[in-house]
Write a protein that holds these residues in place. Sequence first.
Motif, short mmCIF file in Angstrom:
data_model
loop_
_atom_site.label_atom_id
_atom_site.label_comp_id
_atom_site.label_asym_id
_atom_site.label_seq_id
_atom_site.Cartn_x
_atom_site.Cartn_y
_atom_site.Cartn_z
N LYS A 1 128.85 97.21 75.36
CA LYS A 1 129.84 97.00 74.30
C LYS A 1 129.20 96.91 72.91
O LYS A 1 128.10 96.39 72.75
N ILE A 2 129.95 97.42 71.94
CA ILE A 2 129.58 97.25 70.54
C ILE A 2 130.88 97.29 69.74
O ILE A 2 131.82 97.99 70.12
N THR A 3 130.95 96.51 68.68
CA THR A 3 132.16 96.52 67.85
C THR A 3 131.97 97.48 66.67
O THR A 3 130.84 97.85 66.32
N VAL A 4 133.08 97.84 66.05
CA VAL A 4 133.05 98.77 64.92
C VAL A 4 132.17 98.22 63.81
O VAL A 4 131.32 98.93 63.26
N ARG A 5 132.33 96.94 63.45
CA ARG A 5 131.55 96.39 62.34
C ARG A 5 130.06 96.32 62.66
O ARG A 5 129.22 96.50 61.78
N THR A 6 129.73 96.06 63.92
CA THR A 6 128.32 96.02 64.31
C THR A 6 127.70 97.41 64.21
O THR A 6 126.60 97.57 63.69
N ALA A 7 128.42 98.41 64.72
CA ALA A 7 127.90 99.78 64.67
C ALA A 7 127.74 100.26 63.23
O ALA A 7 126.72 100.87 62.88
N ARG A 8 128.71 99.99 62.38
CA ARG A 8 128.62 100.42 60.98
C ARG A 8 127.42 99.77 60.28
O ARG A 8 126.69 100.43 59.55
N GLN A 9 127.23 98.47 60.52
CA GLN A 9 126.09 97.77 59.92
C GLN A 9 124.77 98.33 60.46
O GLN A 9 123.80 98.50 59.71
N MET A 10 124.74 98.59 61.76
CA MET A 10 123.53 99.10 62.38
C MET A 10 123.14 100.45 61.77
O MET A 10 121.98 100.69 61.44
N PHE A 11 124.13 101.34 61.61
CA PHE A 11 123.87 102.63 61.00
C PHE A 11 123.34 102.47 59.57
O PHE A 11 122.37 103.12 59.17
N ASP A 12 124.00 101.61 58.80
CA ASP A 12 123.60 101.41 57.40
C ASP A 12 122.21 100.79 57.29
O ASP A 12 121.38 101.25 56.50
N GLU A 13 121.97 99.76 58.08
CA GLU A 13 120.68 99.08 58.02
C GLU A 13 119.54 99.99 58.49
O GLU A 13 118.43 99.91 57.97
N ALA A 14 119.81 100.85 59.47
CA ALA A 14 118.79 101.78 59.96
C ALA A 14 118.36 102.74 58.85
O ALA A 14 117.17 103.05 58.70
N GLU A 15 119.32 103.21 58.06
CA GLU A 15 119.00 104.12 56.97
C GLU A 15 118.24 103.40 55.85
O GLU A 15 117.28 103.94 55.29
N ILE A 16 118.65 102.17 55.55
CA ILE A 16 117.96 101.38 54.52
C ILE A 16 116.53 101.07 54.98
O ILE A 16 115.58 101.15 54.20
N ALA A 17 116.38 100.73 56.26
CA ALA A 17 115.06 100.38 56.80
C ALA A 17 114.08 101.52 56.62
O ALA A 17 112.92 101.30 56.24
N LEU A 18 114.53 102.75 56.88
CA LEU A 18 113.63 103.90 56.72
C LEU A 18 113.38 104.20 55.25
O LEU A 18 112.26 104.50 54.85
N LYS A 19 114.42 104.07 54.43
CA LYS A 19 114.29 104.35 53.00
C LYS A 19 113.30 103.39 52.34
O LYS A 19 112.57 103.77 51.41
N GLU A 20 113.27 102.14 52.83
CA GLU A 20 112.41 101.12 52.22
C GLU A 20 111.18 100.79 53.07
O GLU A 20 110.59 99.72 52.94
N ILE A 21 110.81 101.72 53.93
CA ILE A 21 109.71 101.47 54.87
C ILE A 21 108.38 101.22 54.16
O ILE A 21 107.48 100.60 54.74
N GLU A 22 108.23 101.66 52.91
CA GLU A 22 107.00 101.42 52.16
C GLU A 22 106.79 99.94 51.87
O GLU A 22 105.69 99.51 51.55
N LYS A 23 107.86 99.14 51.99
CA LYS A 23 107.74 97.70 51.76
C LYS A 23 107.06 96.99 52.93
O LYS A 23 106.74 95.80 52.83
N VAL A 24 106.87 97.71 54.04
CA VAL A 24 106.15 97.14 55.18
C VAL A 24 104.66 97.24 54.84
O VAL A 24 104.02 98.28 55.00
N ASP A 25 104.11 96.13 54.35
CA ASP A 25 102.75 96.14 53.82
C ASP A 25 101.78 95.34 54.70
O ASP A 25 100.83 94.74 54.21
N ILE A 26 102.04 95.34 55.99
CA ILE A 26 101.17 94.65 56.95
C ILE A 26 100.81 95.63 58.06
O ILE A 26 101.50 96.65 58.25
N PRO A 27 99.74 95.38 58.83
CA PRO A 27 99.38 96.26 59.94
C PRO A 27 100.54 96.38 60.93
O PRO A 27 101.06 95.37 61.42
#
Length: 243
Positions: free
Chosen positions: A161-187
Amino acid sequence: MYHKYYLPNTYNYKTLYLIHGLGEYSGRYVNFIKQLNDKGVAVFTFDLPGHGYTPGKKGDIENFYEIYSFLENYVQEEYILFGHSLGGLIASRFVEITEKKPQKLILSSPALGDIRQLSWLLNLFSIFPSLSFSNGINPYDLSTDKKACELYKKDPLVHDKITVRTARQMFDEAEIALKEIEKVDIPTLLLFGEEDKIVNIEEYKKIKNSNITKVSFSKGKHELFECIYNKKEFYNKILEFLE
């Protein structure tokens, strides 16, 4: 949120926080946790809202930023962070926004970038944010070990199961995570199977961050810790990284 810790038989141990994936729960990782305990690593873990023993509607995470806030208060001063699939997305985003960064980050098949499946359906039902539907995960796409897939199907704490709001947030956060991946400054160690159909592994090619070491596994599917071809090497890569 339900949380639990597993301590090794030593006083001088490293600390690792583990975040599970969509539709599952932390208890599925006990074999992996035992491997870490045997190497002197303490493991702290928890069940996401709507998952496992944490209360709430199945598959419903109302606000991802409440998870990040929970982690902010949950983690200690010196720690390692591990996330699988949805947990890998949460771990990535947390590292991008927190000042309490881990010493090292391990991402197992993380949900990063464009993972927008059934987006038309979400737009159609956007006026019903708490509406549940199937997450579409085929248990037999998870692992090369059919026994592990069967156990997944029969586990009473696993759901699709997944709800609409969870899926929408997951999609949005996944795109932001990749867009801002340069902020991962640790091994960081990113591990994935070349036959993974659950997340979009093509998105990993966009990652150019020199802090992130990507390791792919031939014949591997989504859950490398349950892979008949790669389980041992998957564990070894992680243990080497922790040394």
